[in-house]
Scaffold this motif. Structure first.
Motif, PDB file in Angstrom:
ATOM      1  N   ALA A 280     -10.339  -7.102  -9.815  1.00  0.00           N
ATOM      2  CA  ALA A 280     -10.469  -7.827  -8.198  1.00  0.00           C
ATOM      3  C   ALA A 280      -9.288  -8.507  -8.180  1.00  0.00           C
ATOM      4  O   ALA A 280      -8.054  -8.766  -7.716  1.00  0.00           O
ATOM      5  N   LEU A 281      -9.826  -9.460  -9.279  1.00  0.00           N
ATOM      6  CA  LEU A 281      -9.004 -10.502  -9.481  1.00  0.00           C
ATOM      7  C   LEU A 281      -7.142 -10.606  -9.784  1.00  0.00           C
ATOM      8  O   LEU A 281      -6.505 -10.786  -9.565  1.00  0.00           O
ATOM      9  N   LEU A 282      -6.799  -9.572 -10.602  1.00  0.00           N
ATOM     10  CA  LEU A 282      -5.804  -9.384 -10.891  1.00  0.00           C
ATOM     11  C   LEU A 282      -5.105  -8.171  -9.959  1.00  0.00           C
ATOM     12  O   LEU A 282      -3.905  -8.743  -9.548  1.00  0.00           O
ATOM     13  N   PHE A 283      -5.667  -7.550  -8.897  1.00  0.00           N
ATOM     14  CA  PHE A 283      -5.274  -7.015  -7.934  1.00  0.00           C
ATOM     15  C   PHE A 283      -5.482  -7.729  -6.935  1.00  0.00           C
ATOM     16  O   PHE A 283      -3.715  -8.207  -6.582  1.00  0.00           O
ATOM     17  N   GLU A 284      -5.722  -8.919  -6.642  1.00  0.00           N
ATOM     18  CA  GLU A 284      -5.299 -10.525  -6.097  1.00  0.00           C
ATOM     19  C   GLU A 284      -4.136 -11.537  -6.365  1.00  0.00           C
ATOM     20  O   GLU A 284      -3.228 -11.404  -6.289  1.00  0.00           O
ATOM     21  N   LEU A 285      -3.553 -11.069  -7.936  1.00  0.00           N
ATOM     22  CA  LEU A 285      -2.693 -11.798  -8.090  1.00  0.00           C
ATOM     23  C   LEU A 285      -1.504 -11.168  -8.177  1.00  0.00           C
ATOM     24  O   LEU A 285      -0.802 -11.623  -8.049  1.00  0.00           O
ATOM     25  N   ALA A 286      -1.882  -9.936  -8.498  1.00  0.00           N
ATOM     26  CA  ALA A 286      -0.986  -9.176  -8.406  1.00  0.00           C
ATOM     27  C   ALA A 286      -0.012  -8.842  -6.406  1.00  0.00           C
ATOM     28  O   ALA A 286       1.211  -8.792  -6.194  1.00  0.00           O
ATOM     29  N   HIS A 287      -1.200  -9.116  -5.573  1.00  0.00           N
ATOM     30  CA  HIS A 287      -0.710  -9.235  -4.267  1.00  0.00           C
ATOM     31  C   HIS A 287       0.051 -10.560  -4.473  1.00  0.00           C
ATOM     32  O   HIS A 287       1.063 -10.425  -3.425  1.00  0.00           O
ATOM     33  N   GLU A 288      -0.182 -11.457  -4.779  1.00  0.00           N
ATOM     34  CA  GLU A 288       0.227 -12.559  -4.855  1.00  0.00           C
ATOM     35  C   GLU A 288       1.876 -12.854  -5.067  1.00  0.00           C
ATOM     36  O   GLU A 288       3.165 -13.036  -3.904  1.00  0.00           O
ATOM     37  N   LEU A 289       1.932 -11.856  -5.890  1.00  0.00           N
ATOM     38  CA  LEU A 289       3.173 -11.788  -6.736  1.00  0.00           C
ATOM     39  C   LEU A 289       4.017 -11.119  -5.197  1.00  0.00           C
ATOM     40  O   LEU A 289       5.350 -10.878  -5.871  1.00  0.00           O
ATOM     41  N   GLU A 290       3.625  -9.634  -5.289  1.00  0.00           N
ATOM     42  CA  GLU A 290       3.913  -8.931  -4.481  1.00  0.00           C
ATOM     43  C   GLU A 290       3.307  -8.404  -3.643  1.00  0.00           C
ATOM     44  O   GLU A 290       2.388  -7.421  -3.301  1.00  0.00           O
ATOM     45  N   GLU A 291       3.239  -8.450  -2.290  1.00  0.00           N
ATOM     46  CA  GLU A 291       2.582  -8.358  -1.426  1.00  0.00           C
ATOM     47  C   GLU A 291       2.374  -6.485  -0.974  1.00  0.00           C
ATOM     48  O   GLU A 291       1.338  -6.436  -0.719  1.00  0.00           O
ATOM     49  N   GLN A 292       3.590  -5.855  -0.969  1.00  0.00           N
ATOM     50  CA  GLN A 292       3.090  -4.594  -1.140  1.00  0.00           C
ATOM     51  C   GLN A 292       2.754  -4.376  -2.401  1.00  0.00           C
ATOM     52  O   GLN A 292       3.597  -3.144  -2.043  1.00  0.00           O
ATOM     53  N   PHE A 293       2.318  -4.901  -2.893  1.00  0.00           N
ATOM     54  CA  PHE A 293       2.114  -4.339  -4.408  1.00  0.00           C
ATOM     55  C   PHE A 293       0.765  -2.374  -3.989  1.00  0.00           C
ATOM     56  O   PHE A 293       0.255  -2.584  -3.253  1.00  0.00           O
ATOM     57  N   PHE A 294       1.639  -1.316  -4.361  1.00  0.00           N
ATOM     58  CA  PHE A 294       0.530  -0.532  -5.075  1.00  0.00           C
ATOM     59  C   PHE A 294       0.272   0.319  -6.624  1.00  0.00           C
ATOM     60  O   PHE A 294       1.204   0.244  -7.148  1.00  0.00           O
ATOM     61  N   CYS A 295      -0.969   0.477  -6.652  1.00  0.00           N
ATOM     62  CA  CYS A 295      -1.138   1.336  -7.830  1.00  0.00           C
ATOM     63  C   CYS A 295      -1.570   2.749  -7.226  1.00  0.00           C
ATOM     64  O   CYS A 295      -2.157   2.837  -6.908  1.00  0.00           O
ATOM     65  N   GLU A 296      -0.564   3.167  -8.502  1.00  0.00           N
ATOM     66  CA  GLU A 296      -0.911   4.760  -7.738  1.00  0.00           C
ATOM     67  C   GLU A 296      -2.678   5.482  -8.551  1.00  0.00           C
ATOM     68  O   GLU A 296      -2.646   5.974  -7.751  1.00  0.00           O
ATOM     69  N   ASP A 297      -3.238   4.922  -8.879  1.00  0.00           N
ATOM     70  CA  ASP A 297      -4.462   5.410  -9.638  1.00  0.00           C
ATOM     71  C   ASP A 297      -5.383   4.865  -8.290  1.00  0.00           C
ATOM     72  O   ASP A 297      -6.789   4.499  -9.292  1.00  0.00           O
ATOM     73  N   THR A 298      -5.140   3.913  -7.788  1.00  0.00           N
ATOM     74  CA  THR A 298      -6.145   3.087  -6.622  1.00  0.00           C
ATOM     75  C   THR A 298      -7.244   3.745  -6.349  1.00  0.00           C
ATOM     76  O   THR A 298      -8.180   3.306  -6.081  1.00  0.00           O
ATOM     77  N   ASP A 299      -6.256   5.750  -5.636  1.00  0.00           N
ATOM     78  CA  ASP A 299      -7.791   6.516  -5.625  1.00  0.00           C
ATOM     79  C   ASP A 299      -8.573   6.192  -6.311  1.00  0.00           C
ATOM     80  O   ASP A 299      -9.756   6.873  -5.652  1.00  0.00           O
TER      81      ASP A 299
END
Length: 437
Positions: A280-299
């Motif tokens: 969750a922390l990594l996702f939060e930091l990723a969204h701070e870097l790139e607002e439209q951050f998308f991870c292929e394996d999210t599902d």
């Protein structure tokens, strides 16, 4: 601890006298530790009394403070004692004192002496002594803050902490404390990115051994003590992520966002939880870097998180299931909706909102190190107040402190009303079974 008396008893009475003298020595050490703690407790109590009482109590408070400092000086001296038991008692007393009070002025002129003593304990001690020394070092760095004093403490013992941490023959509890110390001291006092990267690499080398081997999806099995070590290393690693520059965060996202979900299959509940919080922390930091951050394996990740958030397997302990479900509901909700569960921390007349995974990791890292003293440090420690944007410490007069406190009777009424409301709310949702006669 008088050695002359112990030696005399040994010559006079042989083995029985030696064992008796040893028992007396351990008892005297325990009495010394309890004396320090009782003095600290009474000093703390007298502080609150002085706040409420008249100005004449300030003299008594000063006397208490001087007596406490004398006891702490004695503990610092005892850290280099020849007796292992005496050193451990002294370290434990210092750990409790440093976590419950702010002692910057007292420690400023003694930090080099204490740092040298802790280095000897870490080098020559074993197991419990090394663990206590690493804990005291963490608190010493926290007391000194992020200035030159704290940086000096961190720089002098960083190589030794990494050496013990990465030594597979060292005691797991010592390595665990060194993992916590390395992460916290680096977070507080690291001035260069090189120091930060080297600490991240060392910690990653520890918890990385829990990740599945290449071509496997099942995490490597380790003993419970090693799993606890891996949890501490991962927690310290995730704490350091909160101060990483964006270029370093991008590298970490590329390397770890696919590896960490594999730890969700670990047979250790704490390792699963820490892995989920770190994701969750990594996702939060990723969204701070790139607002439209998308991870292929999210599902796929969300399906794993959902399974853990609704886990009802009977082979897991009931408390483990409850704790796991609570944490992973929050993690799943954040990854799906981008909303973090907000927590309110009250201390004194103030409160602080923990409304992001970054602040959550920071707060719980300090809480783990300080224990019940975290609220005192949030009120009075300038380092923590700067980290959490609380401003300078509040200066309150006795009248304001007295007005903020509620009586015991008012607490009783409040608790009774809360208990009744909770009982009514639970009774509505409980499965009420009819009695079968």
């Amino acid at each position: 601890m008088p050695r002359s008396r112990r030696a005399h008893a040994a010559r006079r009475g042989g083995r029985g006298a030696r064992s008796s003298a040893k028992a007396e020595s351990q008892a005297s050490d325990d009495e010394a530790a309890s004396e320090v703690l009782s003095h600290y407790s009474s000093a703390s109590e007298s502080t609150s009394i002085a706040e409420e009482g008249a100005g004449s109590d300030a003299v008594d408070e000063q006397a208490q403070q001087e007596e406490v400092e004398d006891k702490l000086k004695e503990c610092i001296d005892n850290v280099t004692d020849k007796s292992t038991r005496t050193r451990q008692v002294a370290l434990e007393s210092l750990r409790l004192a440093f976590s419950s009070k702010t002692l910057f002025d007292f420690l400023l002129e003694r930090r080099l002496t204490l740092t040298d003593s802790l280095e000897k304990c870490l080098k020559k001690g074993k197991g419990e002594e090394q663990s206590l020394a690493a804990s005291v070092l963490t608190l010493l760095c926290l007391q000194m803050g992020s200035g030159p004093e704290g940086e000096e403490v961190f720089r002098s013992l960083k190589p030794l902490l990494i050496s013990i941490l990465t030594d597979s023959s060292a005691s797991p509890i010592a390595r665990q404390s060194c993992a916590t110390a390395l992460g916290m001291c680096c977070y507080i006092a690291a001035a260069d990115v090189e120091d930060l990267v080297s600490c991240l690499t060392s910690l990653e080398g520890i918890f990385g051994t829990s990740c599945p081997e290449e071509g496997s999806s099942v995490p490597t099995h380790h003993s419970p003590l090693l799993q606890t070590l891996h949890c501490s290393a991962l927690q310290s690693w995730s704490l350091l992520l909160t101060i990483c520059p964006s270029s370093q965060i991008k590298k970490i996202l590329d390397n770890h966002l696919l590896k960490l979900p594999l730890l969700l299959s670990s047979d250790n509940v704490n390792l699963r939880i820490v892995a989920g919080e770190t994701i969750a922390l990594l996702f939060e930091l990723a969204h701070e870097l790139e607002e439209q951050f998308f991870c292929e394996d999210t599902d796929l990740l969300c399906s794993k998180l959902k399974a853990l958030a609704t886990d009802s397997n009977k082979y897991r302990a009931k408390t483990d299931r409850r704790k796991q479900r609570s944490i992973f509901r929050d993690v799943l909700h954040f990854i799906e909706n981008g909303e973090c569960h907000e927590e309110t921390i009250k201390f004194g007349l103030e409160c602080m909102y923990v409304d992001s995974w970054v602040r959550r990791r920071m707060y719980y890292a300090f809480k783990e190190v300080l224990g019940s003293g975290v609220r005192h440090h949030l009120q009075n420690n300038e380092l923590l107040r700067e980290i959490f944007d609380l401003g300078p410490p509040l200066v309150l007069d006795a009248a304001a402190i007295k007005a903020s406190k509620i009586s015991r009777f008012e607490k009783h009424l409040y608790n009774s009303a809360a208990f009744k409301a909770r009982t009514k709310a639970r009774s509505r949702v409980r499965d009420k079974r009819a009695d079968v006669l």
